[in-house]
Design a protein around this motif. Structure first.
Motif, PDB file in Angstrom:
ATOM      1  N   GLU A 225       8.301  -1.992  -1.447  1.00 41.92           N
ATOM      2  CA  GLU A 225       8.440  -0.667  -0.863  1.00 41.92           C
ATOM      3  C   GLU A 225       7.175   0.158  -1.096  1.00 41.92           C
ATOM      4  OE1 GLU A 225      11.963   1.108  -2.427  1.00 41.92           O
ATOM      5  OE2 GLU A 225      13.315  -0.377  -1.515  1.00 41.92           O
ATOM      6  N   ALA A 226       6.093  -0.521  -1.433  1.00 42.83           N
ATOM      7  CA  ALA A 226       4.849   0.184  -1.760  1.00 42.83           C
ATOM      8  C   ALA A 226       4.219   0.798  -0.514  1.00 42.83           C
ATOM      9  CB  ALA A 226       3.872  -0.785  -2.416  1.00 42.83           C
ATOM     10  N   GLU A 227       3.449   1.862  -0.731  1.00 35.82           N
ATOM     11  CA  GLU A 227       2.720   2.501   0.357  1.00 35.82           C
ATOM     12  C   GLU A 227       1.506   1.648   0.726  1.00 35.82           C
ATOM     13  OE1 GLU A 227       3.743   5.151   1.891  1.00 35.82           O
ATOM     14  OE2 GLU A 227       5.463   5.483   0.574  1.00 35.82           O
ATOM     15  N   VAL A 228       0.906   1.965   1.872  1.00 34.38           N
ATOM     16  CA  VAL A 228      -0.255   1.208   2.341  1.00 34.38           C
ATOM     17  C   VAL A 228      -1.404   1.286   1.346  1.00 34.38           C
ATOM     18  CG1 VAL A 228      -2.005   1.044   4.150  1.00 34.38           C
ATOM     19  CG2 VAL A 228       0.379   1.461   4.759  1.00 34.38           C
ATOM     20  N   ASN A 229      -1.564   2.444   0.713  1.00 37.23           N
ATOM     21  CA  ASN A 229      -2.683   2.601  -0.225  1.00 37.23           C
ATOM     22  C   ASN A 229      -2.524   1.744  -1.482  1.00 37.23           C
ATOM     23  OD1 ASN A 229      -0.727   4.002  -1.623  1.00 37.23           O
ATOM     24  ND2 ASN A 229      -1.617   6.023  -1.271  1.00 37.23           N
ATOM     25  N   ALA A 230      -1.371   1.074  -1.629  1.00 42.24           N
ATOM     26  CA  ALA A 230      -1.179   0.188  -2.782  1.00 42.24           C
ATOM     27  C   ALA A 230      -1.727  -1.211  -2.533  1.00 42.24           C
ATOM     28  CB  ALA A 230       0.302   0.098  -3.143  1.00 42.24           C
ATOM     29  N   LEU A 231      -2.152  -1.495  -1.299  1.00 44.18           N
ATOM     30  CA  LEU A 231      -2.736  -2.799  -0.996  1.00 44.18           C
ATOM     31  C   LEU A 231      -4.033  -2.989  -1.781  1.00 44.18           C
ATOM     32  CD1 LEU A 231      -2.227  -3.180   2.853  1.00 44.18           C
ATOM     33  CD2 LEU A 231      -1.495  -4.820   1.117  1.00 44.18           C
ATOM     34  N   PRO A 232      -4.207  -4.134  -2.448  1.00 43.81           N
ATOM     35  CA  PRO A 232      -5.399  -4.346  -3.271  1.00 43.81           C
ATOM     36  C   PRO A 232      -6.608  -4.789  -2.464  1.00 43.81           C
ATOM     37  CG  PRO A 232      -3.979  -6.242  -3.459  1.00 43.81           C
ATOM     38  CD  PRO A 232      -3.262  -5.272  -2.547  1.00 43.81           C
ATOM     39  N   VAL A 233      -6.842  -4.167  -1.307  1.00 43.72           N
ATOM     40  CA  VAL A 233      -7.996  -4.489  -0.470  1.00 43.72           C
ATOM     41  C   VAL A 233      -8.638  -3.171  -0.052  1.00 43.72           C
ATOM     42  CG1 VAL A 233      -8.814  -5.680   1.594  1.00 43.72           C
ATOM     43  CG2 VAL A 233      -6.793  -6.536   0.401  1.00 43.72           C
ATOM     44  N   ASP A 234      -9.858  -2.904  -0.513  1.00 36.04           N
ATOM     45  CA  ASP A 234     -10.486  -1.620  -0.217  1.00 36.04           C
ATOM     46  C   ASP A 234     -11.446  -1.677   0.974  1.00 36.04           C
ATOM     47  OD1 ASP A 234     -12.530  -3.055  -1.326  1.00 36.04           O
ATOM     48  OD2 ASP A 234     -12.758  -1.804  -3.112  1.00 36.04           O
ATOM     49  N   ASP A 235     -11.658  -2.865   1.521  1.00 33.64           N
ATOM     50  CA  ASP A 235     -12.483  -3.009   2.712  1.00 33.64           C
ATOM     51  C   ASP A 235     -11.564  -2.892   3.929  1.00 33.64           C
ATOM     52  OD1 ASP A 235     -13.768  -4.220   5.005  1.00 33.64           O
ATOM     53  OD2 ASP A 235     -15.267  -5.049   3.647  1.00 33.64           O
ATOM     54  N   VAL A 236     -11.688  -1.802   4.684  1.00 37.91           N
ATOM     55  CA  VAL A 236     -10.770  -1.529   5.783  1.00 37.91           C
ATOM     56  C   VAL A 236     -10.823  -2.621   6.844  1.00 37.91           C
ATOM     57  CG1 VAL A 236     -10.201   0.075   7.632  1.00 37.91           C
ATOM     58  CG2 VAL A 236     -10.847   0.951   5.388  1.00 37.91           C
ATOM     59  N   GLU A 237     -12.031  -3.082   7.173  1.00 35.83           N
ATOM     60  CA  GLU A 237     -12.164  -4.101   8.207  1.00 35.83           C
ATOM     61  C   GLU A 237     -11.511  -5.411   7.763  1.00 35.83           C
ATOM     62  OE1 GLU A 237     -15.586  -6.196  11.035  1.00 35.83           O
ATOM     63  OE2 GLU A 237     -16.156  -4.745   9.485  1.00 35.83           O
ATOM     64  N   GLN A 238     -11.760  -5.788   6.503  1.00 43.91           N
ATOM     65  CA  GLN A 238     -11.150  -7.011   5.981  1.00 43.91           C
ATOM     66  C   GLN A 238      -9.634  -6.877   5.934  1.00 43.91           C
ATOM     67  OE1 GLN A 238     -12.497  -8.205   2.073  1.00 43.91           O
ATOM     68  NE2 GLN A 238     -10.686  -9.470   1.733  1.00 43.91           N
ATOM     69  N   ARG A 239      -9.156  -5.696   5.540  1.00 40.47           N
ATOM     70  CA  ARG A 239      -7.711  -5.483   5.468  1.00 40.47           C
ATOM     71  C   ARG A 239      -7.066  -5.607   6.844  1.00 40.47           C
ATOM     72  NH1 ARG A 239      -5.700   0.010   2.812  1.00 40.47           N
ATOM     73  NH2 ARG A 239      -6.218   0.876   4.847  1.00 40.47           N
TER      74      ARG A 239
END
Length: 368
Positions: A225-239
């Motif tokens: 139920e985590a928010e999008v900002n909890a994804l461990p990927v900080d490169d937007v294009e890669q994400r």
């Protein structure tokens, strides 16, 4: 668990129960003890083929250790020499019942995600018989999605580099299909790492491993139920790129759940992908790029099965990501196709479309 394994376990348990209900019909105390031991070994083998790790006497050793702890006054003696013999054999039968209960509770079924480089388990809709094309098609989409993520720096449309293709050419160790029997049918694919070659490319193998880790990480997030900002990927294009490929392994075609894990990605507890996860992945794409409806008829300029996309528009060469079941509608370039979906315009990187509908215009039915 396969139907054969179920049958074997049922046979073992019934044979053991019959023996202990009328022990003298099966021989002396020693004969009964040896038969129970053999059945316990057979049961352990059915649950976990590698239970003895090449040592066929491991269960007997564990049994003797148990007896030494349970009967410290009779160390290193078998049960038939410890228990007083009676005419009907119920003394040893009662002791064996307790021993069997103890050992069967400790005999855990093999966890395929713990003992294989990769394992994929597909669970089908209840009452649906799994077609071969359903799980082979899912496996192929998984391979292609992995290749698409692994070739991060390769922007060209077309086949992946040979090293990446070889590293995703997984070996098939086993396929276990459990037919429907009042419960949802399952298909379990046990996979090994890519076929070794003389020119083994460790960089490509690491890229493939990282790609699978990225995909299952997306699945873990989607199931939370985590928010999008909890994804461990900080490169937007890669994400965004990984999210698009993760959408390809969301199960369809009567598959209600896909579980992916294995030693290659450090997941003895598999990660689940479910159809409802698609809306979570769309939320990731929408969080990093403004979007708008897209509904146009364009010329097909390229088809990339690895990335699951169709290139349209001669000038802009717009990538359109197409679901597996729709990609087969467009099989050649140079034709006109009606494309409908959502156009995303990231601040960094090229715009792209997530397609909900694509049909060559000469095959699309008219509105009338």
């Amino acid at each position: 668990m396969s139907a054969l394994r179920d049958t074997i376990l049922h046979w073992i348990d019934k044979r053991t129960s019959d023996m202990l209900r009328a022990p003298r019909a099966w021989g002396s105390d020693e004969a009964i003890e040896m038969q129970v031991l053999l059945l316990l070994q057979f049961r352990a083998l059915a649950l976990r083929p590698s239970f003895d790790n090449g040592d066929p006497g491991s269960l007997v050793d564990a049994y003797m250790e148990y007896l030494t702890r349970a009967y410290p006054k009779h160390p290193h003696q078998p049960l038939h020499q410890i228990v007083e013999t009676d005419r009907l054999g119920f003394n040893i039968a009662n002791e064996l019942k307790q021993i069997i209960q103890t050992f069967t509770q400790s005999m855990l079924e093999e966890n395929p995600f713990q003992h294989n480089d990769l394992a994929i388990r597909l669970v089908f809709e209840k009452g649906r018989t799994p077609a071969t094309a359903a799980f082979t098609g899912y496996y192929e989409e998984f391979r292609r999605a992995t290749r698409a993520v692994a070739r991060r720096v390769d922007k060209a449309v077309g086949r992946a580099p040979k090293a990446i293709e070889e590293a995703t050419d997984f070996t098939l160790s086993d396929v276990r299909v459990t037919p429907k029997n009042g419960a949802p049918a399952e298909a379990l694919l046990l996979l090994g790492a890519g076929v070794p070659s003389e020119s083994r490319d460790w960089v490509a193998e690491q890229a493939v491993r990282s790609a699978i880790v990225d995909l299952v990480t997306m699945g873990e997030w989607a199931a939370s139920e985590a928010e999008v900002n909890a994804l461990p990927v900080d490169d937007v294009e890669q994400r965004s790129r990984t999210t698009v490929q993760a959408m390809r392994i969301v199960p369809r075609r009567g598959i209600v759940k896909a579980e992916i894990g294995g030693t290659l990605v450090g997941r003895a507890k598999p990660v689940e992908f479910r159809p409802e996860h698609e809306r979570r992945f769309l939320a990731v794409l929408g969080s990093s790029a403004p979007s708008e409806d897209y509904d146009k008829t364009e010329e097909v300029r390229g088809i990339d099965l690895d990335r699951g996309l169709v290139i349209v528009n001669r000038k802009a060469r717009l990538p359109c990501y197409v679901r597996p079941e729709h990609l087969q509608e467009v099989t050649e370039v140079g034709i006109q196709a009606h494309v409908r979906g959502t156009l995303y315009k990231p601040l960094a990187g090229r715009p792209f479309v997530i397609v909900s509908h694509i049909v060559p215009t000469d095959t699309e039915p008219s509105a009338g």
